[in-house]
Motif scaffolding. Structure first.
Motif, PDB file in Angstrom:
ATOM      1  N   SER A  29       0.549  -0.829  -0.364  1.00 51.65           N
ATOM      2  CA  SER A  29      -0.145   0.387   0.035  1.00 51.65           C
ATOM      3  C   SER A  29       1.161   1.178  -0.352  1.00 51.65           C
ATOM      4  N   GLU A  31       0.943   3.899  -2.652  1.00 54.14           N
ATOM      5  CA  GLU A  31       0.152   5.089  -2.000  1.00 54.14           C
ATOM      6  C   GLU A  31      -0.970   5.665  -0.769  1.00 54.14           C
ATOM      7  N   GLN A  32      -1.098   4.586  -0.823  1.00 52.06           N
ATOM      8  CA  GLN A  32      -2.092   5.051   1.004  1.00 52.06           C
ATOM      9  C   GLN A  32      -1.217   5.634   2.572  1.00 52.06           C
ATOM     10  N   PHE A  33      -0.040   4.248   2.167  1.00 50.55           N
ATOM     11  CA  PHE A  33       0.927   4.786   3.146  1.00 50.55           C
ATOM     12  C   PHE A  33       2.032   6.378   3.193  1.00 50.55           C
ATOM     13  N   ARG A  35       0.569   8.921   1.703  1.00 51.12           N
ATOM     14  CA  ARG A  35      -0.265   9.948   2.258  1.00 51.12           C
ATOM     15  C   ARG A  35      -1.409  10.216   3.676  1.00 51.12           C
ATOM     16  N   SER A  36      -0.763   8.573   4.615  1.00 55.58           N
ATOM     17  CA  SER A  36      -1.016   8.887   6.088  1.00 55.58           C
ATOM     18  C   SER A  36       0.327   9.942   6.867  1.00 55.58           C
ATOM     19  N   PRO A  39       1.702   6.617  10.099  1.00 58.94           N
ATOM     20  CA  PRO A  39       1.664   5.246   8.696  1.00 58.94           C
ATOM     21  C   PRO A  39       1.925   4.245   9.900  1.00 58.94           C
ATOM     22  N   GLU A  43      -0.191  -2.870   3.986  1.00 64.63           N
ATOM     23  CA  GLU A  43      -0.840  -3.576   3.805  1.00 64.63           C
ATOM     24  C   GLU A  43      -0.119  -4.654   2.036  1.00 64.63           C
TER      25      GLU A  43
END
Length: 426
Positions: A29, A31-33, A35-36, A39, A43
């Protein structure tokens, strides 16, 4: 099977102690990481199933993650997951952006067996009025950082030899010879507890931190790809060769480069030619004494070769002193310039020399056009100014614009005439 024949393995199957898995940006993950804000969860795509992993992050991660949020660093898209001794680790790679800072000092360092010689010059103190009334601020600060890499290598070599002698009877062959004990599991198990590599890494990082505390221009020698191999050429003593091989020259240089990039410093490499054999004051060859670190200058004083090396590195950053560092004793009165009188330079064409000569004769300073900046003003007020009332001194017109506009076409005409009238010597 080969290790079982020698009695070095006790299990019928091979043991894997470390496993490394690399994930690209499509298998975790990413992109999700990025943007967090905090973190703490990953995933991963493992065996066709999306698995969620929770992280217990180190304090160094939060330090670099804050730089990612502030725009000073970037997170690489490749993630490395590593298993060692039944523990899993996630390794993140950060790319630091070079920080731009104004240098405050000039630092030169030389790596030796047990010390790192350092020479530091404060830029502000040398260019300020402090240097005019107190010369001690213009003198370079010479000191050394104790590392004891050579003593550490000598100590651990003696400890390893004792471990080998202790384990030899357990690995004796029927022929009377011994198995190479250094390849056995028992030897590695005891040597692992010595923490030799960890202590070296700690000292390397300490030196890099000391040299890059403030933004500076850092000067060091060009070591090459493998400096240890060049240094041990011609050395017959095995103990000295081992100590030189164990000194981490490149590790110190790479650590300083990384810290310099992180803290806004710039590092430059100069040639290592004759750095520790030339007097940095008189530029003559130093003579040997009974002490290996202390050399004698023919001008009548003693010089520490480590500090001489650091000073000569600083000298090589200037053109005139660089030539003095290359030649043993460069003086104009000792060189016979009459031999080269009348010779032409094969690199620069003769018409260009004529053009430069005409330009220098035309662009001369005069009362109408003095030798100063076009918009410069005198620092001290003129005689007509009243200094008590701080009245602005008069600035009469000096006609610089007309002189510049008239001189440029004249110079180009002279250049064309010189190209047509002079021929290039063969």
């Amino acid at each position: 099977m080969e290790r079982r024949r020698k009695g070095l393995a006790s299990k019928p199957y091979p043991e894997i102690k470390a496993v490394s898995i690399r994930f690209t940006e499509f298998t975790w993950s990413y992109e999700q990481f990025i943007r967090s804000t905090a973190p703490v969860r990953l995933e991963l795509s493992l065996l066709g199933v999306r698995r969620v992993v929770w992280l217990r992050l180190h304090k160094r991660f939060w330090q670099y993650w804050w730089r990612v949020l502030s725009g000073e660093a970037e997170l690489a898209s490749t993630l490395v997951v590593k298993r060692r001794l039944n523990k899993w680790y996630a390794i993140f790679i950060f790319k630091l952006k070079p920080r731009k800072e104004e240098p405050k000092s000039i630092v030169a360092f030389d790596i030796n067996e047990n010390t790192v010689a350092v020479g530091r010059i404060d830029i502000v103190a040398t260019i300020d009025k402090i240097a005019s009334w107190n010369r001690q601020y213009a003198t370079p600060q010479l000191y050394s950082i104790r590392t004891d890499f050579g003593r550490l290598a000598r100590r651990y070599e003696a400890i390893r030899n004792k471990i080998i002698e202790k384990l030899k009877p357990k690995f004796a062959l029927p022929s009377g010879n011994y198995v190479n004990v250094t390849n056995t599991r028992e030897f590695r198990k005891q040597v692992r507890k010595l923490r030799e590599r960890g202590r070296k890494v700690g000292r390397v990082r300490y030196v890099a931190n000391e040299l890059t505390k403030t933004p500076a221009i850092i000067v060091t020698e060009e070591l090459g790809n493998n400096p240890q191999e060049e240094m041990i050429n011609g050395i017959g003593k095995d103990e000295l060769r081992h100590r030189i091989k164990q000194t981490p020259f490149k590790a110190v240089e790479e650590a300083v480069e990384g810290k310099a990039l992180e803290r806004g410093s710039k590092i430059f490499h100069v040639s290592s030619y004759r750095n520790s054999r030339v007097c940095p004051v008189h530029f003559v060859r130093l003579e040997s004494t009974n002490d290996w670190h202390i050399l004698y200058c023919p001008k009548g004083h003693y010089v520490n070769r480590d500090y001489a090396s650091v000073m000569n590195m600083m000298w090589k950053t200037t053109p005139e002193a660089w030539s003095k560092g290359v030649w043993w004793d460069l003086k104009r009165e000792k060189m016979d310039w009459k031999i080269h009188e009348g010779d032409s330079n094969p690199i620069i064409p003769y018409p260009i020399v004529q053009y430069l000569w005409y330009v220098l004769t035309i662009f001369t300073a005069s009362e109408e056009s003095p030798a100063m900046l076009a918009r410069g003003k005198p620092m001290n007020p003129t005689g007509e100014a009243d200094e008590g009332r701080a009245r602005k001194p008069p600035t009469p017109f000096q006609g610089r614009e007309e002189v510049r506009l008239m001189s440029e076409p004249l110079a180009m005409n002279i250049f064309l005439i010189s190209l047509n009238s002079f021929r290039t010597p063969t």
